[in-house]
Design an enzyme around this catalytic site. Sequence first.
Site, PDB file in Angstrom:
ATOM      1  N   ASP A   1       0.843  -1.196   0.000  1.00 38.60           N
ATOM      2  CA  ASP A   1       0.000   0.000   0.000  1.00 38.60           C
ATOM      3  C   ASP A   1       0.876   1.242   0.000  1.00 38.60           C
ATOM      4  O   ASP A   1       1.547   1.542   0.988  1.00 38.60           O
ATOM      5  CB  ASP A   1      -0.890   0.001   1.252  1.00 38.60           C
ATOM      6  CG  ASP A   1      -1.826   1.202   1.270  1.00 38.60           C
ATOM      7  OD1 ASP A   1      -2.890   1.121   0.632  1.00 38.60           O
ATOM      8  OD2 ASP A   1      -1.492   2.229   1.896  1.00 38.60           O
TER       9      ASP A   1
ATOM     10  N   TYR B   1       3.000   9.737  -0.410  1.00 36.07           N
ATOM     11  CA  TYR B   1       4.096   9.164   0.378  1.00 36.07           C
ATOM     12  C   TYR B   1       5.462   9.437  -0.260  1.00 36.07           C
ATOM     13  O   TYR B   1       6.495   9.294   0.388  1.00 36.07           O
ATOM     14  CB  TYR B   1       3.927   7.646   0.580  1.00 36.07           C
ATOM     15  CG  TYR B   1       2.644   7.208   1.252  1.00 36.07           C
ATOM     16  CD1 TYR B   1       1.795   8.131   1.862  1.00 36.07           C
ATOM     17  CD2 TYR B   1       2.267   5.872   1.287  1.00 36.07           C
ATOM     18  CE1 TYR B   1       0.612   7.730   2.460  1.00 36.07           C
ATOM     19  CE2 TYR B   1       1.088   5.466   1.895  1.00 36.07           C
ATOM     20  CZ  TYR B   1       0.257   6.407   2.469  1.00 36.07           C
ATOM     21  OH  TYR B   1      -0.912   5.993   3.058  1.00 36.07           O
TER      22      TYR B   1
ATOM     23  N   LYS C   1      -2.724   5.855  -4.448  1.00 36.26           N
ATOM     24  CA  LYS C   1      -3.873   6.735  -4.161  1.00 36.26           C
ATOM     25  C   LYS C   1      -3.668   8.113  -4.783  1.00 36.26           C
ATOM     26  O   LYS C   1      -2.525   8.589  -4.869  1.00 36.26           O
ATOM     27  CB  LYS C   1      -4.043   6.912  -2.640  1.00 36.26           C
ATOM     28  CG  LYS C   1      -3.896   5.629  -1.844  1.00 36.26           C
ATOM     29  CD  LYS C   1      -4.174   5.820  -0.364  1.00 36.26           C
ATOM     30  CE  LYS C   1      -3.800   4.566   0.418  1.00 36.26           C
ATOM     31  NZ  LYS C   1      -2.411   4.501   0.856  1.00 36.26           N
TER      32      LYS C   1
ATOM     33  N   HIS D   1      -7.589   9.279  -1.818  1.00 32.71           N
ATOM     34  CA  HIS D   1      -6.919   9.235  -0.510  1.00 32.71           C
ATOM     35  C   HIS D   1      -7.804   9.795   0.615  1.00 32.71           C
ATOM     36  O   HIS D   1      -7.901   9.214   1.693  1.00 32.71           O
ATOM     37  CB  HIS D   1      -5.599  10.013  -0.606  1.00 32.71           C
ATOM     38  CG  HIS D   1      -4.554   9.569   0.357  1.00 32.71           C
ATOM     39  ND1 HIS D   1      -3.216   9.533   0.046  1.00 32.71           N
ATOM     40  CD2 HIS D   1      -4.640   9.150   1.648  1.00 32.71           C
ATOM     41  CE1 HIS D   1      -2.535   9.099   1.094  1.00 32.71           C
ATOM     42  NE2 HIS D   1      -3.374   8.873   2.081  1.00 32.71           N
TER      43      HIS D   1
ATOM     44  N   LEU E   1      -2.290  -1.043  13.760  1.00 33.11           N
ATOM     45  CA  LEU E   1      -1.718  -1.187  15.109  1.00 33.11           C
ATOM     46  C   LEU E   1      -1.863   0.120  15.895  1.00 33.11           C
ATOM     47  O   LEU E   1      -1.214   0.293  16.930  1.00 33.11           O
ATOM     48  CB  LEU E   1      -0.234  -1.562  15.008  1.00 33.11           C
ATOM     49  CG  LEU E   1       0.073  -2.842  14.228  1.00 33.11           C
ATOM     50  CD1 LEU E   1       1.581  -2.993  14.012  1.00 33.11           C
ATOM     51  CD2 LEU E   1      -0.485  -4.066  14.957  1.00 33.11           C
TER      52      LEU E   1
ATOM     53  N   ILE F   1      -2.977  -3.412   6.787  1.00 32.69           N
ATOM     54  CA  ILE F   1      -1.722  -3.075   6.098  1.00 32.69           C
ATOM     55  C   ILE F   1      -0.713  -2.463   7.075  1.00 32.69           C
ATOM     56  O   ILE F   1      -0.339  -1.300   6.961  1.00 32.69           O
ATOM     57  CB  ILE F   1      -2.007  -2.107   4.926  1.00 32.69           C
ATOM     58  CG1 ILE F   1      -2.967  -0.972   5.366  1.00 32.69           C
ATOM     59  CG2 ILE F   1      -2.589  -2.849   3.745  1.00 32.69           C
ATOM     60  CD1 ILE F   1      -3.119   0.151   4.327  1.00 32.69           C
TER      61      ILE F   1
ATOM     62  N   ARG G   1      10.302  -7.181  12.807  1.00 35.52           N
ATOM     63  CA  ARG G   1       8.895  -6.768  12.926  1.00 35.52           C
ATOM     64  C   ARG G   1       8.079  -7.144  11.692  1.00 35.52           C
ATOM     65  O   ARG G   1       6.915  -7.526  11.796  1.00 35.52           O
ATOM     66  CB  ARG G   1       8.816  -5.251  13.145  1.00 35.52           C
ATOM     67  CG  ARG G   1       9.220  -4.858  14.549  1.00 35.52           C
ATOM     68  CD  ARG G   1       9.134  -3.360  14.746  1.00 35.52           C
ATOM     69  NE  ARG G   1       9.460  -3.034  16.122  1.00 35.52           N
ATOM     70  CZ  ARG G   1       9.511  -1.787  16.578  1.00 35.52           C
ATOM     71  NH1 ARG G   1       9.275  -0.770  15.760  1.00 35.52           N
ATOM     72  NH2 ARG G   1       9.800  -1.566  17.841  1.00 35.52           N
TER      73      ARG G   1
HETATM   74  P1  NDP Z   1       0.595   1.072  11.977  1.00 25.99           P
HETATM   75  O1  NDP Z   1      -0.610   0.884  12.809  1.00 25.99           O
HETATM   76  O2  NDP Z   1       0.881   0.100  10.905  1.00 25.99           O
HETATM   77  O3  NDP Z   1       1.818   1.159  12.967  1.00 25.99           O
HETATM   78  C1  NDP Z   1       3.113   1.397  12.530  1.00 25.99           C
HETATM   79  C2  NDP Z   1       3.960   1.680  13.763  1.00 25.99           C
HETATM   80  O4  NDP Z   1       3.990   0.523  14.603  1.00 25.99           O
HETATM   81  C3  NDP Z   1       5.375   2.023  13.401  1.00 25.99           C
HETATM   82  O5  NDP Z   1       5.828   2.984  14.341  1.00 25.99           O
HETATM   83  C4  NDP Z   1       6.114   0.701  13.592  1.00 25.99           C
HETATM   84  O6  NDP Z   1       7.437   0.933  14.003  1.00 25.99           O
HETATM   85  C5  NDP Z   1       5.336   0.077  14.748  1.00 25.99           C
HETATM   86  N1  NDP Z   1       5.319  -1.391  14.642  1.00 25.99           N
HETATM   87  C6  NDP Z   1       4.946  -2.135  13.586  1.00 25.99           C
HETATM   88  N2  NDP Z   1       5.021  -3.438  13.861  1.00 25.99           N
HETATM   89  C7  NDP Z   1       5.476  -3.534  15.143  1.00 25.99           C
HETATM   90  C8  NDP Z   1       5.771  -4.623  15.980  1.00 25.99           C
HETATM   91  N3  NDP Z   1       5.595  -5.882  15.578  1.00 25.99           N
HETATM   92  N4  NDP Z   1       6.222  -4.359  17.237  1.00 25.99           N
HETATM   93  C9  NDP Z   1       6.387  -3.074  17.652  1.00 25.99           C
HETATM   94  N5  NDP Z   1       6.112  -2.006  16.901  1.00 25.99           N
HETATM   95  C10 NDP Z   1       5.668  -2.227  15.633  1.00 25.99           C
HETATM   96  O7  NDP Z   1       0.551   2.576  11.410  1.00 25.99           O
HETATM   97  P2  NDP Z   1       0.649   3.310  10.004  1.00 25.99           P
HETATM   98  O8  NDP Z   1       0.163   4.676  10.267  1.00 25.99           O
HETATM   99  O9  NDP Z   1       1.965   3.150   9.385  1.00 25.99           O
HETATM  100  O10 NDP Z   1      -0.435   2.582   9.091  1.00 25.99           O
HETATM  101  C11 NDP Z   1      -0.141   1.481   8.264  1.00 25.99           C
HETATM  102  C12 NDP Z   1      -0.356   1.830   6.808  1.00 25.99           C
HETATM  103  O11 NDP Z   1      -1.676   2.316   6.574  1.00 25.99           O
HETATM  104  C13 NDP Z   1       0.522   2.986   6.319  1.00 25.99           C
HETATM  105  O12 NDP Z   1       1.862   2.613   6.165  1.00 25.99           O
HETATM  106  C14 NDP Z   1      -0.196   3.344   5.053  1.00 25.99           C
HETATM  107  O13 NDP Z   1       0.099   2.426   4.023  1.00 25.99           O
HETATM  108  C15 NDP Z   1      -1.659   3.228   5.490  1.00 25.99           C
HETATM  109  N6  NDP Z   1      -2.208   4.533   5.934  1.00 25.99           N
HETATM  110  C16 NDP Z   1      -3.197   5.087   5.161  1.00 25.99           C
HETATM  111  C17 NDP Z   1      -3.754   6.289   5.509  1.00 25.99           C
HETATM  112  C18 NDP Z   1      -4.832   6.851   4.660  1.00 25.99           C
HETATM  113  O14 NDP Z   1      -5.190   8.019   4.866  1.00 25.99           O
HETATM  114  N7  NDP Z   1      -5.373   6.126   3.732  1.00 25.99           N
HETATM  115  C19 NDP Z   1      -3.320   7.035   6.691  1.00 25.99           C
HETATM  116  C20 NDP Z   1      -2.286   6.364   7.457  1.00 25.99           C
HETATM  117  C21 NDP Z   1      -1.777   5.157   7.079  1.00 25.99           C
HETATM  118  P3  NDP Z   1       8.701   0.851  13.003  1.00 25.99           P
HETATM  119  O15 NDP Z   1       8.258   1.430  11.688  1.00 25.99           O
HETATM  120  O16 NDP Z   1       9.713   1.662  13.712  1.00 25.99           O
HETATM  121  O17 NDP Z   1       9.073  -0.585  12.877  1.00 25.99           O
END
Ligand code: NDP
Length: 289
Positions: free
Chosen positions: A46, A51, A91, A124, A206, A244, A252
């Site tokens: 995604d 981005y 998007k 988006h 998460l 995603i 991780r």
């Molecule tokens: P997530 O809920 O996926 O969380 C990501 C965070 O959790 C990062 O800080 C990561 O740390 C940490 N993390 C991930 N896995 C673990 C683990 N196993 N243990 C501990 N910490 C962990 O948040 P996102 O906001 O990134 O959302 C995911 C995706 O959703 C985005 O990447 C994007 O593709 C999409 N999105 C879409 C939006 C929209 O408007 N359509 C808005 C926001 C997101 P680290 O990276 O340091 O490993």
Amino acid sequence: MTTSPRLSLNNGVLIDQLGFGLYKVPPEDAANLVIMALEAGYRHFDTAAMYGNESGVARGIVSLYGVEGIHGGSGESVRPTAREDLFITTKVWNEDHGYDATLRAFDNSMINLGLEYVDMYLIHWPCPRRGLFQETYRALETLYHEGKVRAIGVSNFQPEHLDRLLETAEVVPAVNQIELHPWLQQDELREKHRELGIRTEAWSPLGRGQILKDPDILALAAEHQVTAAQVILRWHLQLGNIAIPKASSWDRIKENADIFRFELSALDMADIARLDRGHRTGSHPDNVN
Ligand code: NDP
């Protein structure tokens, strides 16, 4: 990892329930993360024009056809071998709303991604004050009819935005990608999606990592001898969501994909249902324009 189950979208196209998110991934890191994720078994990615990492994603995908995965060598690679095995979403950004601007934005994304088609193209944000999402969606329908995208959909649409969209749309969106996690369970939207045949896709599944310290989630993790992230992602799958998660390290990425060897009970699911507190980690869709 066993590869993710696939769900059928409302046009019959299949999508992996577990995908890999690339928000806030710097362009120079995107290729390596995509390569790691492919090696861990992810087939669904995604990204978004906003981005700024579409071309990094492209470099990661290209590795499929050449460079060895950096964590390869186990002899049991789960990496897909053909474009058809992958599911790539991008998007259209807010500033490109409108029919012509969206078509232009799509062309740019295609150049960046280096692909002949994308699997899913999403609006988006609805940007209600711009008042252009119906026109924007009409451009997505054109791209769909031209075969440049296999599925079209929306993101961050509230129930009233879906209602307005469906006044003019010919193609029912395949998904609505929304913020969704145990602290923001979006029952009303999920019910609306069920009625309309739209799949629910969870962004920040998460809760951007905030929920990983929730004591109830940690208790379930201990009970199942898995991690908090695995409990939450397993919950998404059992609810029928597409999820995603984004992660920045091999451990991780692998951990988040290792969620197919245990199951939450009905009681566990009911425990998590009680954690909803309407907590957003991102913006409210009415405030983004
Ligand atoms: P997530 O809920 O996926 O969380 C990501 C965070 O959790 C990062 O800080 C990561 O740390 C940490 N993390 C991930 N896995 C673990 C683990 N196993 N243990 C501990 N910490 C962990 O948040 P996102 O906001 O990134 O959302 C995911 C995706 O959703 C985005 O990447 C994007 O593709 C999409 N999105 C879409 C939006 C929209 O408007 N359509 C808005 C926001 C997101 P680290 O990276 O340091 O490993």
